[in-house]
Design a protein around this motif. Structure first.
Motif, PDB file in Angstrom:
ATOM      1  N   VAL A  60      96.537  11.542  13.289  1.00 45.63           N
ATOM      2  CA  VAL A  60      95.803  10.988  14.435  1.00 45.63           C
ATOM      3  C   VAL A  60      94.314  11.240  14.243  1.00 45.63           C
ATOM      4  O   VAL A  60      93.473  10.355  14.450  1.00 45.63           O
ATOM      5  CB  VAL A  60      96.301  11.622  15.765  1.00 45.63           C
ATOM      6  N   LYS A  61      93.979  12.457  13.798  1.00 45.62           N
ATOM      7  CA  LYS A  61      92.552  12.802  13.611  1.00 45.62           C
ATOM      8  C   LYS A  61      91.926  11.932  12.522  1.00 45.62           C
ATOM      9  O   LYS A  61      90.819  11.420  12.693  1.00 45.62           O
ATOM     10  CB  LYS A  61      92.420  14.271  13.239  1.00 45.62           C
ATOM     11  N   GLU A  62      92.652  11.777  11.414  1.00 39.57           N
ATOM     12  CA  GLU A  62      92.106  10.944  10.326  1.00 39.57           C
ATOM     13  C   GLU A  62      91.905   9.509  10.806  1.00 39.57           C
ATOM     14  O   GLU A  62      90.889   8.873  10.525  1.00 39.57           O
ATOM     15  CB  GLU A  62      93.062  10.943   9.131  1.00 39.57           C
ATOM     16  N   ALA A  63      92.885   9.004  11.547  1.00 32.45           N
ATOM     17  CA  ALA A  63      92.815   7.603  11.982  1.00 32.45           C
ATOM     18  C   ALA A  63      91.652   7.397  12.943  1.00 32.45           C
ATOM     19  O   ALA A  63      90.895   6.430  12.825  1.00 32.45           O
ATOM     20  CB  ALA A  63      94.137   7.208  12.651  1.00 32.45           C
ATOM     21  N   SER A  74      86.958  16.545  19.068  1.00 30.99           N
ATOM     22  CA  SER A  74      87.031  15.592  20.187  1.00 30.99           C
ATOM     23  C   SER A  74      88.441  15.025  20.295  1.00 30.99           C
ATOM     24  O   SER A  74      88.943  14.798  21.409  1.00 30.99           O
ATOM     25  CB  SER A  74      86.054  14.427  19.995  1.00 30.99           C
ATOM     26  N   VAL A  75      89.079  14.774  19.148  1.00 32.74           N
ATOM     27  CA  VAL A  75      90.441  14.220  19.192  1.00 32.74           C
ATOM     28  C   VAL A  75      91.385  15.222  19.856  1.00 32.74           C
ATOM     29  O   VAL A  75      92.183  14.858  20.726  1.00 32.74           O
ATOM     30  CB  VAL A  75      90.925  13.844  17.766  1.00 32.74           C
ATOM     31  N   TRP A 130      90.595   0.692  23.602  1.00 33.20           N
ATOM     32  CA  TRP A 130      90.350   1.399  22.354  1.00 33.20           C
ATOM     33  C   TRP A 130      89.658   2.742  22.534  1.00 33.20           C
ATOM     34  O   TRP A 130      89.561   3.525  21.610  1.00 33.20           O
ATOM     35  CB  TRP A 130      89.466   0.527  21.435  1.00 33.20           C
ATOM     36  N   ASN A 131      89.130   3.036  23.740  1.00 36.55           N
ATOM     37  CA  ASN A 131      88.210   4.181  23.801  1.00 36.55           C
ATOM     38  C   ASN A 131      88.912   5.544  23.700  1.00 36.55           C
ATOM     39  O   ASN A 131      88.356   6.460  23.103  1.00 36.55           O
ATOM     40  CB  ASN A 131      87.286   4.081  25.024  1.00 36.55           C
ATOM     41  N   TYR A 132      90.115   5.669  24.275  1.00 35.05           N
ATOM     42  CA  TYR A 132      90.941   6.873  24.054  1.00 35.05           C
ATOM     43  C   TYR A 132      92.347   6.364  23.735  1.00 35.05           C
ATOM     44  O   TYR A 132      93.260   6.444  24.575  1.00 35.05           O
ATOM     45  CB  TYR A 132      90.926   7.795  25.292  1.00 35.05           C
ATOM     46  N   PRO A 133      92.525   5.820  22.563  1.00 36.61           N
ATOM     47  CA  PRO A 133      93.732   5.015  22.307  1.00 36.61           C
ATOM     48  C   PRO A 133      95.048   5.800  22.374  1.00 36.61           C
ATOM     49  O   PRO A 133      96.057   5.248  22.819  1.00 36.61           O
ATOM     50  CB  PRO A 133      93.501   4.444  20.906  1.00 36.61           C
ATOM     51  N   VAL A 134      95.034   7.063  21.957  1.00 40.58           N
ATOM     52  CA  VAL A 134      96.283   7.842  21.968  1.00 40.58           C
ATOM     53  C   VAL A 134      96.604   8.261  23.400  1.00 40.58           C
ATOM     54  O   VAL A 134      97.720   8.045  23.912  1.00 40.58           O
ATOM     55  CB  VAL A 134      96.144   9.079  21.042  1.00 40.58           C
ATOM     56  N   SER A 163      96.253   2.722  15.917  1.00 40.98           N
ATOM     57  CA  SER A 163      97.435   2.001  16.425  1.00 40.98           C
ATOM     58  C   SER A 163      98.620   2.199  15.487  1.00 40.98           C
ATOM     59  O   SER A 163      99.762   2.355  15.936  1.00 40.98           O
ATOM     60  CB  SER A 163      97.139   0.506  16.547  1.00 40.98           C
ATOM     61  N   ALA A 164      98.346   2.191  14.174  1.00 40.13           N
ATOM     62  CA  ALA A 164      99.436   2.375  13.204  1.00 40.13           C
ATOM     63  C   ALA A 164     100.040   3.773  13.348  1.00 40.13           C
ATOM     64  O   ALA A 164     101.270   3.946  13.261  1.00 40.13           O
ATOM     65  CB  ALA A 164      98.914   2.154  11.786  1.00 40.13           C
ATOM     66  N   VAL A 165      99.191   4.783  13.619  1.00 41.88           N
ATOM     67  CA  VAL A 165      99.724   6.146  13.791  1.00 41.88           C
ATOM     68  C   VAL A 165     100.488   6.258  15.117  1.00 41.88           C
ATOM     69  O   VAL A 165     101.550   6.893  15.173  1.00 41.88           O
ATOM     70  CB  VAL A 165      98.597   7.215  13.712  1.00 41.88           C
ATOM     71  N   ILE A 166      99.969   5.610  16.152  1.00 38.26           N
ATOM     72  CA  ILE A 166     100.685   5.636  17.450  1.00 38.26           C
ATOM     73  C   ILE A 166     102.091   5.061  17.244  1.00 38.26           C
ATOM     74  O   ILE A 166     103.090   5.581  17.748  1.00 38.26           O
ATOM     75  CB  ILE A 166      99.912   4.807  18.515  1.00 38.26           C
ATOM     76  N   ARG A 167     102.145   4.010  16.450  1.00 36.92           N
ATOM     77  CA  ARG A 167     103.439   3.370  16.187  1.00 36.92           C
ATOM     78  C   ARG A 167     104.386   4.363  15.509  1.00 36.92           C
ATOM     79  O   ARG A 167     105.558   4.474  15.870  1.00 36.92           O
ATOM     80  CB  ARG A 167     103.185   2.154  15.312  1.00 36.92           C
TER      81      ARG A 167
END
Ligand code: NAD
Length: 484
Positions: A60-63, A74-75, A130-134, A163-167
């Motif tokens: 998530v952090k990398e993405a 921040s993440v 998109w601003n806090y997507p997770v 989005s790919a990581v959320i998936r």
């Protein structure tokens, strides 16, 4: 049961309609199974979502760094921690929320008992910005799972790596008949909106919020709209200025000002205006850096999401300055590409665009005021805000503002942090949103409060009012009218 993913990895889908409809159909058929499940089942699912997020924390952090330079800290603070805290709160309280609530029985219904029994609304669509997507996809997903709803989740197209990581996070935690992530942009969103979901949970702009509400009207489905807007902030002459300046500097400029809850503009009492500006400069430098370059490279500051948004920010500042606004702090000319400095403006000309549109970037207009009534009048001329922040040590001023205005939330002597109190309903009012989310309010957003009333008498008391009407019927009616 498993279905083929309708989404090509990382990209838009080839033939959106059929696979999306198939995913919705699968969830629709599964909804009755989910409805029957006990709290333990839902708690296990929420725990699985949390565990999956924690397992994918590094990804998530990398993405998020790849998508828009969000720092790992921040993440953790704004994406991972809020979801983990909300999941923990939900797990702790879900059994209580799910219990049917007994309500009182009026005298004329003597012999009955009544309950409110929450049941899942059914299939849900969760659409996020998109601003806090997770945070803004998995937070509502926790509420949907808590309520027993299967959900299709559509993150924003502007954070493709995230989005790919959320998936992946969702796929690793829940089967597709319970939750399914669809990547893609507005065209995919439109296909989704054409499906007859039972509930639409949308976070994003007012413009798209209207589109979602129109689509929900076609299906007679319920909606939750978490929108944005211009959250005003007030600093009166009794406020602790260093504290107000510190909180406002952080909450406005973190994530490059791209926070729906950020103070949009600040009304400052004329007697403390100059001192507040000086304090604000000090705090911006302390938190983000002493000059434009170090601020723009500061990990806590970040960058704008895309070039179009950066161009809009530059135009807003340019227009205001060329119409006579003063730059109190920051260097508007340092802005390049998706980077922009934290800019504080004052003396804004009437009708400046920066005072009309939601800013959603690192530009903070200050407005001098003399009397709180002036401020309340100005606030009431605009759409009702998501949040109103008041920095004051006078309880009377705070009370006065609460009475004179309306807002989704009010925080006194701080900002943003109400988002983390899951016992508070979160959301806007009017132009800033419809319905509430987070914690119990989130569970209720995805639930239908089913009214259940049981008659214990044969016949019930109100049978006395059935025809044929008699003198007795009339006497009972007169008695009830006098009694209530
Ligand atoms: P947006 O409304 O442009 O996009 C949100 C979602 O809608 C995305 O998933 C996008 O793909 C989809 N979408 C975009 N155009 C569409 C269309 N024509 N038809 C159907 N779907 C469409 O919002 P954004 O730019 O991603 O985010 C910024 C906005 O979100 C700001 O206004 C901000 O205040 C608001 N926001 C509100 C909250 C809150 O909790 N209240 C939180 C974060 C952001």
């Amino acid at each position: 049961m498993l279905i083929e993913s309708p989404v090509a990895p990382g990209g838009p889908i080839a033939d959106p309609v059929a696979p999306l409809a198939a995913a919705w159909q699968l969830q629709k058929e599964h909804a009755a199974f989910l409805k029957r499940q006990q709290p333990a089942f839902r708690i296990r699912r929420i725990t699985d979502v949390r565990a999956s997020l924690e397992r994918h924390r590094d990804a998530v952090k990398e993405a998020l760094h790849a998508d828009f330079r969000k720092s790992p800290e921040s993440v953790d603070e704004t994406e991972i921690l809020p979801v983990v805290l909300e999941a923990a709160h939900t797990v702790r309280n879900l059994r209580r929320w799910m219990k049917p609530r007994r309500v009182r029985t009026p005298l004329y219904l003597a012999g009955t008992t009544a309950f409110v029994r929450p049941e899942p609304r059914g299939t849900a669509l969760i659409m996020a910005p998109w601003n806090y997507p997770v945070n803004l996809t998995l937070g509502p997903l926790v509420s949907a799972v808590a309520a027993g709803c299967p959900a299709i989740v559509k993150p924003s197209e502007f954070t493709p790596a995230t989005s790919a990581v959320i998936r992946k996070v969702v796929e690793d935690a829940l089967p597709p008949e319970e939750a399914f992530v669809v990547e893609g942009g507005a065209e995919v969103a439109r296909e989704l909106l054409a499906l007859p979901f039972d509930h639409f949970y949308f976070t994003g702009s007012a413009h798209v919020g209207r589109i979602v509400m129109r689509a929900a009207a076609d299906h007679l489905a319920s909606v939750t709209l978490e929108l944005g807007g211009k959250s005003p902030t007030i600093v009166d002459e009794s406020a602790s200025l260093p504290h107000a300046a510190r909180v406002i500097a952080f909450s406005k400029f973190a994530n490059c000002g791209q926070t729906c809850l950020a103070p949009d503009h600040v009304y400052v009492h004329e007697r403390v205006y100059d001192r507040f500006v000086a304090e604000l400069r000090v705090q911006i430098e302390k938190i983000f850096g002493a000059d434009a370059r170090s601020r723009m490279e500061s990990p806590g500051f970040g960058s704008l999401i895309h070039d179009r948004h950066a161009d809009r920010m530059r135009a807003l500042v340019r227009e205001a300055v060329s119409a006579g606004a003063t730059v109190h702090s920051g260097d508007p000319d340092a802005s390049s590409g998706r980077s922009a400095d934290a800019v504080v403006l004052g003396d804004l000309p009437a009708g400046a665009r920066v005072m009309e549109e939601e800013i959603f970037g690192p530009v903070l207009p200050l407005v001098r005021f003399r009397a709180l009534d002036e401020v309340a009048r100005d606030i009431n001329l605009r759409p009702k805000p998501l949040a109103l922040y008041v920095f004051s040590s006078r309880a009377g001023s705070v009370e006065h503002l609460c009475h004179a205005t309306s807002a989704g939330a009010t925080v006194v002597n701080d900002a943003l942090i109400h988002f983390l109190n899951f016992d508070l309903p979160f959301g806007g009012v009017g132009g800033s949103g419809l319905g509430k989310g987070k914690g119990e309010a989130g569970f209720r957003a995805f639930s239908n409060d089913r009214a259940v009333l049981r008659q214990h008498l044969r016949p019930g008391v109100l049978n006395l009012l059935y025809p044929p009407f008699s003198a007795w019927t009339r006497r009972i009616i007169e008695w009830l009218l006098r009694l209530y």
